[in-house]
Design a protein around this motif. Structure first.
Motif: not given
Length: 249
Positions: A158-159, A183-185, A203-208, A232-242
């Protein structure tokens, strides 16, 4: 703990060994790709890395960036030893098993596992001839999906790094952060994902979808790259666990 399948013989690597003498990527021992003694250096307790950059998620590493682990990472990313992706990924898969057993991550039958490779700049990919982190992530996904019992796995590139960035070697934490600022988007919504059955395939299914999301990198140093990626992932709506790395400098 999941049981891991024995990897199939790598006939291409065997043929290459006839041309270039095989040696261990960690210690140089002849006629071994990755010897048992070096493999054992990645089997110790998982490290909880402390980074100078502020990260809202845990950062785990298999070992300190020294000795055989450091030499293996260097050989893999800078000296063409792409064959080391499989043993490095296998050690990361065992670490994921351990995190699940400890309750740090959801079990594979509870949530799909999403692996996001840390991006390399276009210049670095050209110099190495490969996206080295993506190689480890693909091997890790195959290992996790092939475990018994397995679970849905998605590789989500995604990045991307946009614009020019300096080589991070020798830069302190502040300089690394400035080097990567903006620069990382996130890549576009149409980015292709590699998913096994049951894992989000778009990506849509991933975010949902609720999922276990891990950012994967080879080395964590100051944490600046990981922080920029997680942001960048969080700003795009994806929670990161680690964040999961081979070594921590």
């Amino acid at each position: 703990m999941p049981r891991r399948r024995t990897p199939a013989p790598d006939w291409a690597a065997a043929l290459a060994d006839l041309v270039v003498p095989l040696e261990c990527g960690g210690c140089g021992c002849p006629r071994q790709r990755w010897c048992q003694a070096c493999a054992a250096t990645l089997e110790g307790p998982l490290l909880r890395a402390r980074t100078r950059a502020d990260l809202p998620v845990p950062v785990w590493a298999l070992a300190r960036h020294a000795g055989p682990p450091a030499r293996a990472v260097s050989a893999y990313k800078d000296r063409g030893r792409t064959d080391l992706a499989v043993p490095l990924a296998a050690a990361l898969a065992v670490a994921v098993d351990g995190l699940r057993a400890a309750g740090e991550l959801a079990e594979p039958d509870e949530l799909p596992t999403v692996l996001v490779p840390a991006p390399a700049s276009a210049r670095a990919r050209r110099r190495r001839g490969t996206d080295h982190v993506r190689g480890i992530v693909d091997a890790l996904a195959a290992d996790l999906a092939g475990s018994v019992p397995g679970g849905p796995v998605c590789v989500a590139p995604l990045l991307e790094v946009r614009g020019r960035v300096r080589d991070a070697a020798g830069l302190d934490a502040g300089a690394r952060a400035r080097n990567l600022a903006g620069r990382i988007r996130r890549r576009p919504e149409g980015t292709a994902l590699r998913a096994t059955p049951g894992a989000p395939a778009t990506v849509g299914a991933l975010l949902a979808t609720r999922a276990t999301v891990l950012l994967v990198d080879d080395v964590v140093t100051t944490g600046a790259t990981a922080a920029a990626c997680v942001g960048a992932l969080r700003a795009g709506g994806l929670a990161v666990d680690g964040v999961l790395c081979v070594t921590a400098a």
